[in-house]
Design an enzyme around this catalytic site. Structure first.
Site, PDB file in Angstrom:
ATOM      1  CB  SER A   1     -14.836   2.403   0.138  1.00 40.74           C
ATOM      2  OG  SER A   1     -15.417   3.568  -0.453  1.00 40.74           O
TER       3      SER A   1
ATOM      4  CG  ASP B   1     -11.982  -1.758  -0.332  1.00 40.30           C
ATOM      5  OD1 ASP B   1     -11.212  -2.625   0.105  1.00 40.30           O
ATOM      6  OD2 ASP B   1     -11.600  -0.784  -1.028  1.00 40.30           O
ATOM      7  CG  HIS B   2      -9.827  -0.520   3.151  1.00 36.84           C
ATOM      8  ND1 HIS B   2      -8.675  -0.931   3.770  1.00 36.84           N
ATOM      9  CD2 HIS B   2      -9.545  -0.504   1.833  1.00 36.84           C
ATOM     10  CE1 HIS B   2      -7.729  -1.149   2.871  1.00 36.84           C
ATOM     11  NE2 HIS B   2      -8.240  -0.913   1.676  1.00 36.84           N
TER      12      HIS B   2
ATOM     13  CG  HIS C   1      -4.431   1.760  -0.322  1.00 34.92           C
ATOM     14  ND1 HIS C   1      -4.101   1.226   0.892  1.00 34.92           N
ATOM     15  CD2 HIS C   1      -5.390   0.965  -0.835  1.00 34.92           C
ATOM     16  CE1 HIS C   1      -4.838   0.148   1.102  1.00 34.92           C
ATOM     17  NE2 HIS C   1      -5.630  -0.035   0.077  1.00 34.92           N
ATOM     18  N   GLY C   2      -3.469   4.297  -3.686  1.00 40.89           N
ATOM     19  CA  GLY C   2      -3.562   5.611  -4.314  1.00 40.89           C
ATOM     20  C   GLY C   2      -2.708   5.775  -5.568  1.00 40.89           C
TER      21      GLY C   2
ATOM     22  N   GLY D   1      -3.882  -2.077  -2.883  1.00 41.28           N
ATOM     23  CA  GLY D   1      -2.968  -1.089  -3.445  1.00 41.28           C
ATOM     24  C   GLY D   1      -2.267  -1.583  -4.697  1.00 41.28           C
TER      25      GLY D   1
ATOM     26  CB  SER E   1      -3.616   1.152  -9.161  1.00 43.57           C
ATOM     27  OG  SER E   1      -5.016   0.965  -9.166  1.00 43.57           O
TER      28      SER E   1
ATOM     29  CG  ASP F   1     -10.747   2.870  -6.335  1.00 40.35           C
ATOM     30  OD1 ASP F   1     -11.323   3.202  -7.396  1.00 40.35           O
ATOM     31  OD2 ASP F   1     -11.009   3.411  -5.249  1.00 40.35           O
TER      32      ASP F   1
ATOM     33  NE  ARG G   1     -10.832   6.313  -6.715  1.00 40.74           N
ATOM     34  CZ  ARG G   1     -10.749   6.715  -5.459  1.00 40.74           C
ATOM     35  NH1 ARG G   1      -9.906   7.667  -5.119  1.00 40.74           N
ATOM     36  NH2 ARG G   1     -11.493   6.183  -4.538  1.00 40.74           N
TER      37      ARG G   1
HETATM   38  P1  13P Z   1      -5.231   1.210  -5.586  1.00 39.06           P
HETATM   39  O1  13P Z   1      -5.336   2.566  -4.967  1.00 39.06           O
HETATM   40  O2  13P Z   1      -3.827   0.835  -5.860  1.00 39.06           O
HETATM   41  O3  13P Z   1      -6.103   1.057  -6.789  1.00 39.06           O
HETATM   42  O4  13P Z   1      -5.768   0.150  -4.483  1.00 39.06           O
HETATM   43  C1  13P Z   1      -7.141  -0.028  -4.269  1.00 39.06           C
HETATM   44  C2  13P Z   1      -7.427  -0.811  -3.046  1.00 39.06           C
HETATM   45  O5  13P Z   1      -6.575  -1.419  -2.431  1.00 39.06           O
HETATM   46  C3  13P Z   1      -8.824  -0.837  -2.586  1.00 39.06           C
HETATM   47  O6  13P Z   1      -8.961  -1.514  -1.386  1.00 39.06           O
HETATM   48  O1  G3H Z   2      -8.428   1.654  -0.790  1.00 39.35           O
HETATM   49  C1  G3H Z   2      -9.378   2.420  -0.881  1.00 39.35           C
HETATM   50  C2  G3H Z   2     -10.175   2.483  -2.139  1.00 39.35           C
HETATM   51  O2  G3H Z   2      -9.424   3.023  -3.193  1.00 39.35           O
HETATM   52  C3  G3H Z   2     -11.473   3.214  -1.894  1.00 39.35           C
HETATM   53  O3  G3H Z   2     -11.258   4.581  -1.772  1.00 39.35           O
HETATM   54  O4  G3H Z   2     -12.317   5.258   0.385  1.00 39.35           O
HETATM   55  O5  G3H Z   2     -11.919   6.902  -1.500  1.00 39.35           O
HETATM   56  O6  G3H Z   2     -13.708   5.159  -1.684  1.00 39.35           O
HETATM   57  P1  G3H Z   2     -12.368   5.542  -1.092  1.00 39.35           P
HETATM   58 ZN    ZN Z   3      -7.251  -1.327  -0.101  1.00 32.94          ZN
END
Ligand code: 13P
Ligand code: G3H
Ligand code: ZN
Length: 327
Positions: free
Chosen positions: A62, A94-95, A195-196, A227, A229, A271, A275
């Site tokens: 990211s 990512d993003h 996410h999260g 998202g 997880s 992600d 964690r």
């Molecule tokens: P999670 O927060 O559900 O693990 O999603 C991660 C994600 O989408 C990273 O781009």
């Molecule tokens: O979707 C985002 C990922 O979990 C990355 O998170 O921007 O905190 O590195 P971050």
């Molecule tokens: Zn994402």
């Protein structure tokens, strides 16, 4: 000292793009795990699991990870992973939120970048995505784009009602038009994930009908689930047992991920669960051995916990054993 172009070439030569792995995933009814990386232990835990399970992998970085770790360090670690494993590995942004960041990543040797302009109006999202696609394709780099909006980080909410994320699902007709206008290589869709760690207050409903409709309108186009997880309860319990304070919410159940992996969804992003695994283990070591201060004694078990979590996910997604057909 290598020039920037040479440096990029050296990295690119050994990495792969998502092209072959997505084709294999699309046809073979599995999804490739895309795991976020920020440091050596996380990279090693993921890579060791994939090596033992002979799985293709996407290591995603990211904007925050770039800032935290410095790209030179991350690139060197990923180079080491390539030498250690001979696996098909994608280095993915990512993003990405701007053209400049995506361009910088292409120049840095990434083989895949995501431009996420999903919060912008359709025309702006499409125009920015097209700009990134043009630059990336000139450099043999593939592009993931997004249309629709997920819950979680993007909306700054904690534990949304499962119904709330259903209000911003990707519109299949828009998705079709978006891919036509932009030429992106894969498409992240909003299908009810978030996410999260604080995703849903109740069991989420994932919009498989939306995935199916998009898949029909865009045959052959790989879809991406962010998202994803599962926020396993046992890991939140461990964190809380060893001094943490995390409220319980629900994640995306693993059987839902297995079902999605059999559709046009070819990449599943994880992600948070990594964690949680790392944090639970480090907390446990600190709590059980309060005299311990050697980082290897807690980061080592933490790395092992990540490896086990990734191994579990590779089986959930069906990508264990698939490395050879993804090269
Ligand atoms: P999670 O927060 O559900 O693990 O999603 C991660 C994600 O989408 C990273 O781009
Ligand atoms: O979707 C985002 C990922 O979990 C990355 O998170 O921007 O905190 O590195 P971050
Ligand atoms: Zn994402």
């Amino acid at each position: 000292m290598l020039s920037a172009t040479m440096e990029r070439k050296v990295v690119m030569e050994n990495l792969v793009t998502t092209e072959k792995m997505f084709r294999a995933a699309y046809e073979g009814g599995f999804a490739v795990g895309a795991f976020n990386v920020n440091n050596m232990e996380i990279i090693q835990g993921i890579v060791e699991a994939c090596k033992e399970e002979n799985a293709p992998l996407i290591l995603q970085i990211s904007k925050g990870a770039r800032q935290y770790a410095n790209m030179r360090y991350l690139k060197a670690l990923i180079q080491a992973a390539l030498k250690e494993t001979n696996l098909p590995i994608v280095m993915h942004l990512d993003h990405g939120d701007t053209y400049e960041l995506c361009r910088q990543c292409v120049d840095d040797g990434f083989t895949s970048v995501m431009i996420d302009a999903s919060h912008k109006p359709f025309a702006e999202n499409a125009a920015l995505t097209r700009q990134v696609v043009d630059y990336a394709h000139q450099n043999k780099v593939v592009v993931e784009a997004e249309i629709g909006q997920l819950g979680g980080i993007e909306e700054d909410v904690v534990g949304v009602a499962a119904d709330d994320v259903m209000k911003h699902l990707t519109d299949p007709a828009e998705a079709e038009e978006f891919v036509k206008q932009t030429g992106c290589d894969s498409l992240a869709v909003a299908c009810g994930t978030s996410h999260g760690a604080y995703k849903f207050k109740s069991e989420p409903k994932i919009a498989f009908d939306v995935i199916e409709q998009i898949g029909k309108r865009l045959p052959g186009v790989p879809l991406v689930m962010h998202g994803s997880s599962s926020v396993p309860r046992e890991f939140v319990d461990l964190i809380n047992k060893y001094g943490g304070n995390m409220p319980h919410t629900m994640g995306v159940p693993e059987e839902v991920l297995s079902k999605a992996a059999k559709t046009a969804v070819c990449k599943i992003n994880i992600d948070t669960d990594l964690r949680l695994a790392l944090t639970a283990k480090i907390r446990q070591v600190f709590s059980e051995h309060p005299d311990q201060f050697d980082p290897r004694k807690y980061l080592g078990p933490g790395r092992e916990a990540i490896k086990e979590m990734v191994r579990r996910k590779l089986h959930v997604l069906g990508c264990a054993g698939q490395a050879d057909i993804c090269r």
